[in-house]
Design a protein around this motif. Structure first.
Motif, short mmCIF file in Angstrom:
data_model
loop_
_atom_site.label_atom_id
_atom_site.label_comp_id
_atom_site.label_asym_id
_atom_site.label_seq_id
_atom_site.Cartn_x
_atom_site.Cartn_y
_atom_site.Cartn_z
N VAL A 49 0.88 -1.27 -0.04
CA VAL A 49 -0.08 -0.20 0.12
C VAL A 49 1.04 1.10 -0.06
O VAL A 49 0.53 2.23 -0.72
CB VAL A 49 -1.08 -0.18 1.22
N ALA A 50 2.02 1.17 0.63
CA ALA A 50 2.87 2.33 0.72
C ALA A 50 3.46 2.49 -0.69
O ALA A 50 3.75 3.77 -1.03
CB ALA A 50 4.04 2.14 1.59
N GLY A 51 3.72 1.80 -1.54
CA GLY A 51 4.08 2.10 -2.74
C GLY A 51 5.86 2.18 -2.95
O GLY A 51 6.32 1.88 -1.80
N ASP A 52 6.18 2.66 -3.85
CA ASP A 52 7.62 2.82 -4.28
C ASP A 52 7.99 4.00 -3.41
O ASP A 52 9.40 4.23 -3.46
CB ASP A 52 7.73 3.30 -5.87
N SER A 53 7.15 4.84 -2.87
CA SER A 53 7.61 5.88 -1.90
C SER A 53 8.57 5.39 -0.75
O SER A 53 9.06 6.19 0.09
CB SER A 53 6.66 6.92 -1.61
N GLY A 54 8.19 4.05 -0.43
CA GLY A 54 8.99 3.61 0.94
C GLY A 54 7.94 3.63 1.88
O GLY A 54 6.83 4.20 2.15
N LEU A 55 8.42 2.70 2.86
CA LEU A 55 7.17 2.31 4.21
C LEU A 55 7.16 3.61 4.99
O LEU A 55 8.40 3.89 5.54
CB LEU A 55 7.90 1.25 4.68
N SER A 56 5.92 4.34 5.12
CA SER A 56 6.01 5.35 5.99
C SER A 56 4.64 5.32 6.34
O SER A 56 3.48 5.08 5.77
CB SER A 56 6.42 6.53 5.37
N TRP A 57 4.30 5.82 7.42
CA TRP A 57 2.83 5.92 7.96
C TRP A 57 2.24 7.03 7.20
O TRP A 57 0.83 7.03 6.79
CB TRP A 57 2.63 6.26 9.53
N SER A 58 2.75 8.05 7.00
CA SER A 58 2.10 9.11 6.03
C SER A 58 1.74 8.58 4.72
O SER A 58 0.75 9.12 4.35
CB SER A 58 3.00 10.33 5.88
N GLY A 59 2.65 7.84 4.19
CA GLY A 59 2.45 7.31 2.82
C GLY A 59 1.07 6.49 2.77
O GLY A 59 0.26 6.67 1.76
N ILE A 60 1.18 5.54 3.81
CA ILE A 60 -0.06 4.68 3.88
C ILE A 60 -1.31 5.38 3.87
O ILE A 60 -2.37 5.10 3.70
CB ILE A 60 0.19 3.58 4.97
N LEU A 61 -1.24 6.42 5.21
CA LEU A 61 -2.41 7.14 5.31
C LEU A 61 -2.99 7.78 4.24
O LEU A 61 -4.23 8.01 3.93
CB LEU A 61 -2.21 8.06 6.55
N GLU A 62 -2.21 8.45 3.50
CA GLU A 62 -2.45 9.01 2.28
C GLU A 62 -3.48 8.14 1.27
O GLU A 62 -4.05 8.47 0.70
CB GLU A 62 -1.36 9.54 1.72
N ASN A 63 -2.53 7.10 0.97
CA ASN A 63 -3.36 6.05 0.18
C ASN A 63 -4.83 5.57 0.70
O ASN A 63 -5.52 5.37 -0.17
CB ASN A 63 -2.45 4.93 -0.15
N VAL A 64 -4.83 5.16 1.77
CA VAL A 64 -5.98 5.13 2.37
C VAL A 64 -6.88 6.04 2.44
O VAL A 64 -8.06 5.87 2.07
CB VAL A 64 -5.61 4.38 4.05
N GLN A 65 -6.55 7.16 2.76
CA GLN A 65 -7.65 8.33 2.89
C GLN A 65 -8.08 8.60 1.29
O GLN A 65 -9.13 9.16 1.18
CB GLN A 65 -6.83 9.55 3.42
N SER A 66 -7.38 8.13 0.44
CA SER A 66 -7.83 8.27 -1.15
C SER A 66 -9.00 7.46 -1.48
O SER A 66 -10.07 7.79 -2.23
CB SER A 66 -6.73 7.90 -2.04
N ASN A 67 -9.36 6.52 -0.45
CA ASN A 67 -10.45 5.55 -0.76
C ASN A 67 -10.74 4.81 0.36
O ASN A 67 -10.78 3.52 0.50
CB ASN A 67 -10.36 4.96 -2.07
N PRO A 68 -11.09 5.46 1.68
CA PRO A 68 -11.19 4.61 2.76
C PRO A 68 -12.31 3.35 2.88
O PRO A 68 -12.20 2.61 3.23
CB PRO A 68 -11.50 5.76 3.85
N LEU A 69 -13.25 3.79 1.95
CA LEU A 69 -14.36 2.69 2.13
C LEU A 69 -13.80 1.55 1.47
O LEU A 69 -14.18 0.21 1.97
CB LEU A 69 -15.55 3.31 1.08
N SER A 70 -13.29 1.46 0.24
CA SER A 70 -12.69 0.17 -0.21
C SER A 70 -11.58 -0.43 0.59
O SER A 70 -11.59 -1.92 0.81
CB SER A 70 -11.91 0.53 -1.51
N TYR A 71 -10.79 0.11 1.31
CA TYR A 71 -9.90 -0.25 2.11
C TYR A 71 -10.52 -0.96 3.39
O TYR A 71 -10.19 -1.98 3.79
CB TYR A 71 -8.86 0.75 2.62
N THR A 72 -11.55 -0.51 3.92
CA THR A 72 -12.30 -0.87 5.01
C THR A 72 -13.02 -2.10 4.80
O THR A 72 -13.25 -3.21 5.63
CB THR A 72 -13.30 0.11 5.48
#
Length: 305
Positions: free
Chosen positions: A138-161
């Protein structure tokens, strides 16, 4: 011996069909809508199961199994289909598919917790590895970071949930139905109930009218065949085929599914994505291996997509 090989091949065919489901569901829902497309797929799948598995009498099942098992099954299938259909794009849909494959590790965890049996401490690092693999993807090529993961999840929280909820629901289903099903399988009824639930939801959503042409009908039939036919073949395989071989292969479905999804959806996945897939797969195999002789409550369950 020949017949046993035939049933084992049927189980292998089921694994191939299951591995194609993520891409096929996404393909149909792109054309018919997330809810309408899913309703059509499960309607076709239910019809295929009626022809292949049959429609057993409801009186042959316990009420508890039908109510609790049915509710869990329908909830899971809706979570899976809608998480794929509502993904922002095809790449995110494949991510949803990978999150879905947390269910083997979660199944083992729930079985161990409720069995109250001792288990190797290695189980828990294996469980963490599965979630780390998803986070890595989920973090992608930007590397493992909570901010990167959170950004991706917030782009579509319903699908991830929905995807994560589905994995947990199926893990509960696998453990609960083993006790209540009494060796019986109401899969045709459960698929039919899923189709009805999706059609009811379709009545309350604002989706464009579904338009059918030959390519859409072809894709719909393929998706329905992959799901309905997959379950029918899997039942044959686990009942009369080489269970050990099929159990082992089933834990590699995340790799097969990701590969087929990339091919069918025209995606080029990065090395980071594949690393996450491998982590989830290794974690699933480790969880199964660690617990396979230490507890009787974690055998391979009826397969799912």
């Amino acid at each position: 011996m020949v017949r046993s090989h035939q049933f084992t091949l049927a189980g292998c065919g089921a694994i191939c069909l299951f591995s194609s489901v993520v891409a096929l569901i996404r393909n149909v829902t792109e054309q018919l809508g997330p809810v309408g497309g899913a309703a059509m797929i499960y309607s076709v799948s239910a019809f295929i199961l009626m022809l292949t598995v049959g429609l057993p009498k409801l009186s042959s099942f316990s009420r508890k199994y039908l109510l609790i098992g049915g509710l869990l099954f329908v909830s899971y299938e809706m979570c899976l289909a809608l998480s794929l259909g509502m993904a922002n794009d095809r790449l995110q849909a494949v991510e949803m598919g990978l999150i879905n494959y947390l269910w083997p590790c979660l199944t083992v965890l729930i079985a161990v917790l409720f069995s109250r049996r001792s288990v190797s401490w290695l189980l828990y690092p294996s469980l963490l590895l599965s979630f780390f693999g998803v986070a890595w993807t989920v973090a992608g090529d930007s590397g493992l970071s909570w901010s990167g993961i959170l950004e991706n999840v917030q782009s579509n929280p319903l699908s991830y949930t929905l995807a994560l909820s589905g994995a947990l629901i199926w893990a509960v289903y696998c453990n609960v139905t083993r006790v209540m099903a009494d060796g019986k399988n109401a899969i045709t009824w459960f698929f039919s109930a899923t189709a009805v639930a999706l059609w009811l939801k379709y009545l309350f959503v604002n989706e464009p009218p579904m338009a059918f042409d030959l390519p859409v009908i072809r894709d719909l039939l393929l998706a329905g065949l992959a799901m309905g036919g997959g379950y029918a073949l899997w039942n044959l395989g686990i009942l009369r085929g080489n269970m050990v071989l099929l159990a082992t292969l089933s834990y590699f479905v995340p790799v097969f599914s990701t590969f087929l999804s990339a091919q069918l959806l025209g995606l080029t996945l990065t090395a980071t994505f594949w690393q996450g897939v491998v982590m989830v797969t290794i974690a699933s195999v480790l969880c199964w291996w660690i617990t396979r002789e230490k507890t009787e409550s974690v055998p391979v369950q009826e397969e799912q997509v």
